[in-house]
Design an enzyme around this catalytic site. Structure first.
Site, PDB file in Angstrom:
ATOM      1  N   ASP A  12       0.879  -1.164   0.000  1.00  0.00           N
ATOM      2  CA  ASP A  12       0.000   0.000   0.000  1.00  0.00           C
ATOM      3  C   ASP A  12       0.922   1.222   0.000  1.00  0.00           C
ATOM      4  O   ASP A  12       2.101   1.116   0.363  1.00  0.00           O
ATOM      5  CB  ASP A  12      -0.879  -0.026   1.257  1.00  0.00           C
ATOM      6  CG  ASP A  12      -1.666   1.258   1.440  1.00  0.00           C
ATOM      7  OD1 ASP A  12      -2.393   1.649   0.517  1.00  0.00           O
ATOM      8  OD2 ASP A  12      -1.521   1.884   2.505  1.00  0.00           O
ATOM      9  N   ASP A  14      -0.123   5.075   0.804  1.00  0.00           N
ATOM     10  CA  ASP A  14      -0.370   6.142   1.777  1.00  0.00           C
ATOM     11  C   ASP A  14      -0.458   5.584   3.196  1.00  0.00           C
ATOM     12  O   ASP A  14      -1.276   4.722   3.487  1.00  0.00           O
ATOM     13  CB  ASP A  14      -1.664   6.872   1.417  1.00  0.00           C
ATOM     14  CG  ASP A  14      -1.607   7.417  -0.006  1.00  0.00           C
ATOM     15  OD1 ASP A  14      -0.747   8.270  -0.252  1.00  0.00           O
ATOM     16  OD2 ASP A  14      -2.384   6.971  -0.852  1.00  0.00           O
ATOM     17  N   ASP A 171      -1.503  -0.408   6.143  1.00  0.00           N
ATOM     18  CA  ASP A 171      -1.656   0.345   7.394  1.00  0.00           C
ATOM     19  C   ASP A 171      -3.109   0.480   7.823  1.00  0.00           C
ATOM     20  O   ASP A 171      -3.384   0.944   8.928  1.00  0.00           O
ATOM     21  CB  ASP A 171      -1.078   1.757   7.235  1.00  0.00           C
ATOM     22  CG  ASP A 171      -1.961   2.633   6.352  1.00  0.00           C
ATOM     23  OD1 ASP A 171      -2.526   3.617   6.864  1.00  0.00           O
ATOM     24  OD2 ASP A 171      -2.113   2.315   5.165  1.00  0.00           O
TER      25      ASP A 171
END
Length: 235
Positions: A12, A14, A171
């Site tokens: 991922d 961001d 995240d």
């Protein structure tokens, strides 16, 4: 075959590779202010962590009863975000180290993100991560964003990798759910600390409860090596 025995790694972007959520918040705050919503808070923003930009602005349109089209809101938010990203995108140091470690071992890598292709390219370019991360999938290119598995499955397809041989770094809870739905293992590094106990993170193979402050390239690499051995035994 290297120590990771045919495993591919999908990141991922961001909040995982790059500390971009503050810029996304500020871009959102500026966008909504332009449309007469003056009090968008960080707590409001946290509810959208891990959700694609397109789905975020579509939800704003409903929630704040905005007259603008989703396409217009998306364009305005991306314009604000790109201006911020080009000047202040910062890769997490241990994540940069991890990417460089994997690149040195020839591990296939990809980025799968809810951001627009332009935003992904801007961030990877300004941080220099594009030197190692050339396979990129935006949620704009698939039918559904996270928590649907589409972006991760498309990344695996482009890498020529079986989903079961892919490990995702994420995240956010929707991303962990997407990895699980794709049949991939997950290293979870919760961006919002209070969400570490979310059920989606319970499916992760490795949960770094302390987030980026606790993440180290060495610990993640050691876990990948153990995972590669285990999956080789299974095969």
């Amino acid at each position: 075959m290297g120590p990771l025995g045919g495993i591919s790694v999908i990141f991922d972007l961001d909040g995982t590779l790059v500390d971009s959520e503050p810029n996304y918040y500020e871009a959102g705050r500026r966008t909504l202010a332009e449309y007469g919503v003056p009090d968008f808070t960080w707590a409001d923003h946290e509810a959208y962590v891990g959700i694609s930009t397109r789905e975020t602005v579509a939800d704003w349109k409903r929630r704040y009863v905005l007259r603008a089209t989703v396409e217009e809101l998306l364009a305005v938010k991306n314009r604000h975000y790109l201006g911020l990203a080009r000047s202040s995108a910062r890769a997490y140091p241990e994540m940069r180290k991890f990417v460089e470690l994997l690149a040195g071992e020839g591990v296939p890598m990809a980025v799968a993100s809810g951001s627009s292709p332009e935003a992904i390219a801007a961030i990877l370019g300004s941080t220099g991560l594009n030197a190692h991360l050339r396979t990129v999938v935006s949620a704009d290119e698939v039918a559904q964003g996270k928590p649907a598995p589409d972006v991760f499955l498309e990344a695996a397809r482009r890498l020529g990798a079986e989903p079961a041989r892919c490990v995702v770094l994420e995240d956010a809870a929707p991303g962990a759910a997407a990895a699980y739905a794709a049949g991939m293992r997950c290293i979870a590094i919760p961006y919002v600390a209070a969400q570490a106990d979310a059920p989606e993170f319970a499916t992760a193979g490795l949960l770094v409860r302390g987030g980026q402050e606790e993440f180290t390239a060495r610990t993640a690499h050691d876990w990948l090596v153990r995972t590669a051995r285990t999956s080789a035994d299974v095969r």
